[in-house]
Motif scaffolding. Structure first.
Motif, PDB file in Angstrom:
ATOM      1  N   PHE A 101       0.842  -1.207   0.000  1.00 47.00           N
ATOM      2  CA  PHE A 101       0.000   0.000   0.000  1.00 47.00           C
ATOM      3  C   PHE A 101       0.874   1.252   0.000  1.00 47.00           C
ATOM      4  O   PHE A 101       0.629   2.198  -0.747  1.00 47.00           O
ATOM      5  CB  PHE A 101      -0.933   0.020   1.214  1.00 47.00           C
ATOM      6  CG  PHE A 101      -2.039  -0.995   1.143  1.00 47.00           C
ATOM      7  CD1 PHE A 101      -3.280  -0.650   0.637  1.00 47.00           C
ATOM      8  CD2 PHE A 101      -1.835  -2.292   1.570  1.00 47.00           C
ATOM      9  CE1 PHE A 101      -4.304  -1.583   0.559  1.00 47.00           C
ATOM     10  CE2 PHE A 101      -2.841  -3.237   1.498  1.00 47.00           C
ATOM     11  CZ  PHE A 101      -4.077  -2.885   0.990  1.00 47.00           C
ATOM     12  N   MET A 111      -2.923  -4.261  -7.375  1.00 47.51           N
ATOM     13  CA  MET A 111      -2.241  -4.693  -6.147  1.00 47.51           C
ATOM     14  C   MET A 111      -3.189  -5.437  -5.209  1.00 47.51           C
ATOM     15  O   MET A 111      -2.864  -5.660  -4.048  1.00 47.51           O
ATOM     16  CB  MET A 111      -1.650  -3.490  -5.418  1.00 47.51           C
ATOM     17  CG  MET A 111      -2.657  -2.382  -5.130  1.00 47.51           C
ATOM     18  SD  MET A 111      -2.160  -1.284  -3.788  1.00 47.51           S
ATOM     19  CE  MET A 111      -2.514  -2.305  -2.363  1.00 47.51           C
ATOM     20  N   GLN A 112      -4.341  -5.855  -5.723  1.00 46.09           N
ATOM     21  CA  GLN A 112      -5.410  -6.323  -4.839  1.00 46.09           C
ATOM     22  C   GLN A 112      -5.212  -7.719  -4.263  1.00 46.09           C
ATOM     23  O   GLN A 112      -6.027  -8.172  -3.472  1.00 46.09           O
ATOM     24  CB  GLN A 112      -6.741  -6.235  -5.573  1.00 46.09           C
ATOM     25  CG  GLN A 112      -7.144  -4.790  -5.794  1.00 46.09           C
ATOM     26  CD  GLN A 112      -8.425  -4.684  -6.579  1.00 46.09           C
ATOM     27  OE1 GLN A 112      -8.416  -4.715  -7.799  1.00 46.09           O
ATOM     28  NE2 GLN A 112      -9.519  -4.596  -5.861  1.00 46.09           N
ATOM     29  N   THR A 113      -4.142  -8.397  -4.658  1.00 45.27           N
ATOM     30  CA  THR A 113      -3.876  -9.706  -4.061  1.00 45.27           C
ATOM     31  C   THR A 113      -2.628  -9.659  -3.184  1.00 45.27           C
ATOM     32  O   THR A 113      -1.952 -10.665  -2.986  1.00 45.27           O
ATOM     33  CB  THR A 113      -3.778 -10.793  -5.144  1.00 45.27           C
ATOM     34  OG1 THR A 113      -2.963 -10.287  -6.226  1.00 45.27           O
ATOM     35  CG2 THR A 113      -5.147 -11.108  -5.706  1.00 45.27           C
ATOM     36  N   THR A 114      -2.356  -8.489  -2.648  1.00 45.21           N
ATOM     37  CA  THR A 114      -1.291  -8.335  -1.640  1.00 45.21           C
ATOM     38  C   THR A 114      -1.724  -8.943  -0.315  1.00 45.21           C
ATOM     39  O   THR A 114      -2.919  -9.040  -0.039  1.00 45.21           O
ATOM     40  CB  THR A 114      -0.964  -6.843  -1.411  1.00 45.21           C
ATOM     41  OG1 THR A 114       0.004  -6.742  -0.366  1.00 45.21           O
ATOM     42  CG2 THR A 114      -2.193  -6.036  -1.013  1.00 45.21           C
ATOM     43  N   GLN A 170      -3.808   4.877   2.283  1.00 46.63           N
ATOM     44  CA  GLN A 170      -4.800   4.658   1.230  1.00 46.63           C
ATOM     45  C   GLN A 170      -4.284   5.230  -0.092  1.00 46.63           C
ATOM     46  O   GLN A 170      -4.300   6.438  -0.306  1.00 46.63           O
ATOM     47  CB  GLN A 170      -6.117   5.325   1.611  1.00 46.63           C
ATOM     48  CG  GLN A 170      -7.228   5.045   0.602  1.00 46.63           C
ATOM     49  CD  GLN A 170      -8.616   5.293   1.157  1.00 46.63           C
ATOM     50  OE1 GLN A 170      -8.785   6.055   2.093  1.00 46.63           O
ATOM     51  NE2 GLN A 170      -9.609   4.650   0.586  1.00 46.63           N
ATOM     52  N   PRO A 171      -3.807   4.375  -0.997  1.00 40.86           N
ATOM     53  CA  PRO A 171      -3.324   4.894  -2.289  1.00 40.86           C
ATOM     54  C   PRO A 171      -4.492   5.401  -3.139  1.00 40.86           C
ATOM     55  O   PRO A 171      -5.624   4.960  -2.947  1.00 40.86           O
ATOM     56  CB  PRO A 171      -2.665   3.675  -2.940  1.00 40.86           C
ATOM     57  CG  PRO A 171      -3.236   2.485  -2.265  1.00 40.86           C
ATOM     58  CD  PRO A 171      -3.747   2.910  -0.915  1.00 40.86           C
ATOM     59  N   PRO A 172      -4.229   6.331  -4.074  1.00 41.94           N
ATOM     60  CA  PRO A 172      -5.306   6.877  -4.898  1.00 41.94           C
ATOM     61  C   PRO A 172      -5.987   5.802  -5.741  1.00 41.94           C
ATOM     62  O   PRO A 172      -7.157   5.938  -6.096  1.00 41.94           O
ATOM     63  CB  PRO A 172      -4.608   7.888  -5.806  1.00 41.94           C
ATOM     64  CG  PRO A 172      -3.221   8.038  -5.306  1.00 41.94           C
ATOM     65  CD  PRO A 172      -2.912   6.932  -4.382  1.00 41.94           C
ATOM     66  N   SER A 173      -5.270   4.745  -6.090  1.00 44.25           N
ATOM     67  CA  SER A 173      -5.842   3.678  -6.921  1.00 44.25           C
ATOM     68  C   SER A 173      -5.104   2.385  -6.609  1.00 44.25           C
ATOM     69  O   SER A 173      -3.959   2.404  -6.152  1.00 44.25           O
ATOM     70  CB  SER A 173      -5.675   4.026  -8.398  1.00 44.25           C
ATOM     71  OG  SER A 173      -5.922   2.899  -9.219  1.00 44.25           O
ATOM     72  N   TYR A 174      -5.765   1.241  -6.830  1.00 42.33           N
ATOM     73  CA  TYR A 174      -5.111  -0.064  -6.658  1.00 42.33           C
ATOM     74  C   TYR A 174      -4.506  -0.553  -7.983  1.00 42.33           C
ATOM     75  O   TYR A 174      -3.894  -1.613  -8.021  1.00 42.33           O
ATOM     76  CB  TYR A 174      -6.128  -1.109  -6.176  1.00 42.33           C
ATOM     77  CG  TYR A 174      -6.654  -0.934  -4.766  1.00 42.33           C
ATOM     78  CD1 TYR A 174      -5.949  -0.222  -3.794  1.00 42.33           C
ATOM     79  CD2 TYR A 174      -7.861  -1.532  -4.376  1.00 42.33           C
ATOM     80  CE1 TYR A 174      -6.451  -0.094  -2.501  1.00 42.33           C
ATOM     81  CE2 TYR A 174      -8.350  -1.413  -3.085  1.00 42.33           C
ATOM     82  CZ  TYR A 174      -7.648  -0.692  -2.155  1.00 42.33           C
ATOM     83  OH  TYR A 174      -8.145  -0.578  -0.871  1.00 42.33           O
ATOM     84  N   MET A 210      -7.608  -9.087   2.153  1.00 37.33           N
ATOM     85  CA  MET A 210      -7.124  -8.604   0.855  1.00 37.33           C
ATOM     86  C   MET A 210      -8.009  -7.484   0.343  1.00 37.33           C
ATOM     87  O   MET A 210      -9.235  -7.547   0.482  1.00 37.33           O
ATOM     88  CB  MET A 210      -7.166  -9.743  -0.162  1.00 37.33           C
ATOM     89  CG  MET A 210      -5.909 -10.548  -0.206  1.00 37.33           C
ATOM     90  SD  MET A 210      -5.961 -11.727  -1.564  1.00 37.33           S
ATOM     91  CE  MET A 210      -4.445 -12.595  -1.186  1.00 37.33           C
ATOM     92  N   PRO A 211      -7.380  -6.487  -0.307  1.00 39.29           N
ATOM     93  CA  PRO A 211      -8.150  -5.337  -0.816  1.00 39.29           C
ATOM     94  C   PRO A 211      -8.905  -5.678  -2.105  1.00 39.29           C
ATOM     95  O   PRO A 211      -8.594  -5.167  -3.179  1.00 39.29           O
ATOM     96  CB  PRO A 211      -7.058  -4.288  -1.051  1.00 39.29           C
ATOM     97  CG  PRO A 211      -5.822  -5.080  -1.348  1.00 39.29           C
ATOM     98  CD  PRO A 211      -5.927  -6.331  -0.517  1.00 39.29           C
ATOM     99  N   ILE A 212      -9.921  -6.541  -1.986  1.00 41.64           N
ATOM    100  CA  ILE A 212     -10.612  -7.039  -3.190  1.00 41.64           C
ATOM    101  C   ILE A 212     -11.513  -5.977  -3.813  1.00 41.64           C
ATOM    102  O   ILE A 212     -11.893  -6.107  -4.966  1.00 41.64           O
ATOM    103  CB  ILE A 212     -11.378  -8.347  -2.894  1.00 41.64           C
ATOM    104  CG1 ILE A 212     -12.516  -8.132  -1.881  1.00 41.64           C
ATOM    105  CG2 ILE A 212     -10.437  -9.426  -2.372  1.00 41.64           C
ATOM    106  CD1 ILE A 212     -13.416  -9.357  -1.717  1.00 41.64           C
ATOM    107  N   GLN A 250     -12.089  -1.359  -3.517  1.00 44.07           N
ATOM    108  CA  GLN A 250     -11.520  -0.140  -2.934  1.00 44.07           C
ATOM    109  C   GLN A 250     -12.620   0.700  -2.295  1.00 44.07           C
ATOM    110  O   GLN A 250     -13.387   1.363  -2.989  1.00 44.07           O
ATOM    111  CB  GLN A 250     -10.796   0.669  -4.016  1.00 44.07           C
ATOM    112  CG  GLN A 250     -10.078   1.887  -3.456  1.00 44.07           C
ATOM    113  CD  GLN A 250      -9.014   2.441  -4.390  1.00 44.07           C
ATOM    114  OE1 GLN A 250      -9.067   2.235  -5.595  1.00 44.07           O
ATOM    115  NE2 GLN A 250      -8.054   3.153  -3.852  1.00 44.07           N
ATOM    116  N   TYR A 289     -11.053   4.505   4.541  1.00 41.66           N
ATOM    117  CA  TYR A 289     -10.726   3.446   5.497  1.00 41.66           C
ATOM    118  C   TYR A 289     -11.266   3.778   6.895  1.00 41.66           C
ATOM    119  O   TYR A 289     -11.112   2.999   7.825  1.00 41.66           O
ATOM    120  CB  TYR A 289      -9.209   3.275   5.601  1.00 41.66           C
ATOM    121  CG  TYR A 289      -8.508   2.687   4.383  1.00 41.66           C
ATOM    122  CD1 TYR A 289      -9.184   1.903   3.447  1.00 41.66           C
ATOM    123  CD2 TYR A 289      -7.136   2.886   4.173  1.00 41.66           C
ATOM    124  CE1 TYR A 289      -8.534   1.360   2.350  1.00 41.66           C
ATOM    125  CE2 TYR A 289      -6.476   2.337   3.082  1.00 41.66           C
ATOM    126  CZ  TYR A 289      -7.177   1.572   2.175  1.00 41.66           C
ATOM    127  OH  TYR A 289      -6.512   1.028   1.102  1.00 41.66           O
TER     128      TYR A 289
END
Lengths: 235, 235
Positions: free
Chosen positions: A93, A132-135, A142-146, B138-140, B142, B146
């Motif tokens: 993140f 990055m959603q399977t980290t 909180q990043p602006p986008s995944y 996991m961030p499935i 957004q 948060y």
């Protein structure tokens, strides 16, 4: 034109950082003396400088110098004439947030697509997938986008862990988490065990290391592929 | 005026779902016949209806009926006259995303602050902290933010796991992840082991269950507190 090593982990049990990859790195970085290092993921919260110094000490062993991207006042300057790039692990993140905020994502993608040798480990590998959603990391910022680099037409799960049949723990297994991901997102996920890496060369993507990898596709049962298999058709 | 049970997990090894909490739930829900259930976290990707039916079957054993919040056409209606609330576990990102998108966060907070008996397990407990940033999920998806309910002046880490001294795995331990969280965020984190819960009653917050909990404060060494300890001064 891509030329990358996408590794599950920097370090495997019983050997020093990156040691298990040295042979592969000498080949990847044949024409590279100086590596542009992206330390944004800051493992354990160490500073950008500490992280860069540590990585330089590792690469010294194979006669490479390391410059941290934060040492440049201008991002364009950092990527100009770069001979090789390494993005290290830590918190995904934080890494993605910093890539967006410092406007590094697009120049990094361009450099990789032009064939600049690239090494990613852990978080630095996660960013090569579509998102990055399977980290496995915690959302500490909180990043602006995944959305990430999309160097590969799928996602990876770094440090992939098989369920422990003797565990009494009720937290979700990695497989359950990826299944939850697939109820919402369509792209395949490559579960890369520690010690495995993907070798991307031109249009080919080959699984390397001694272990098999676990592939998760939406609406299919997960399956194993052996080392040496091509993943270039997975999407 | 709060009246909550914030549990690490719905299920502990060797017993059925919620069974270890039945005695505490009978006390929490003394004057509750019908429980408003928030199934948004959808563990393993099951549907809202499947999840609600399963939870109703559990609560039947202690003579409670369960209505899913998705069964109401109007959220205000759902909270009107509600006698008790339960938010179940699953994926915390999905839960928080749905709480925002369906505009449930504020009415839920109001109901809890008015003293409506509330049970959270796992993801449903994570949302009671200041933010969801110490989730293991996991961030499935957004979520827009948060930020969560802030029923307690700290965050929790559900399913808290001690490092395994025999592990050869190089992925981050839970403790390392929380340390990374604290390089950026100030609030304390309560590592709640499976089988532990927090009993919030009026202004008091007491650790319950047989196990100790691990407390992480920024710039301090982590420490243990025993069952029965008060956490109302932790902030």
């Amino acid at each position: 034109m891509q030329n990358c090593i996408i590794a599950s982990t920097s370090t495997i049990h019983g050997s020093g950082p990156l040691e298990y990859l040295f042979e592969a790195l000498i080949e990847l970085y044949t024409d590279t003396n100086e590596i542009l290092f992206i330390p944004y993921a800051r493992p354990g919260g160490i500073s950008l400088d500490e992280y860069t110094i540590g990585v330089n000490n590792i690469f010294k062993k194979i006669n490479k110098r390391v410059l941290g991207i934060h040492m440049f006042s201008d991002i364009t300057e950092a990527f100009k004439n770069t001979q090789g790039i390494f993005t290290g692990g830590g918190n995904t993140f934080l890494l993605v947030d910093q890539l967006y905020r410092n406007k590094v994502l697009q120049p990094l993608k361009n450099a990789i697509e032009l064939g600049t040798p690239y090494l990613g480990t852990s978080a630095g590998s996660n960013i090569c997938g579509l998102t990055m959603q399977t980290t496995n990391d915690m959302p500490i910022v909180q990043p602006p986008s995944y959305k990430t680099l999309g160097i590969m037409p799928f996602n990876i799960n770094a440090h992939y862990l098989d369920p422990d049949p003797n565990s009494t723990h009720k937290g979700e297994t990695r497989e359950t988490r990826i299944k939850e991901f697939h109820t919402i997102n369509p792209q395949p996920v490559v579960g890369l065990r520690e010690g495995s890496w993907l070798r991307i060369h031109q249009d080919d993507i080959i699984l390397k290391g001694t272990l098999s990898a676990r592939i998760f596709e939406q609406n299919k049962n997960p399956y194993e592929i052996v080392s040496g298999s091509s993943l270039s058709q997975l999407n």
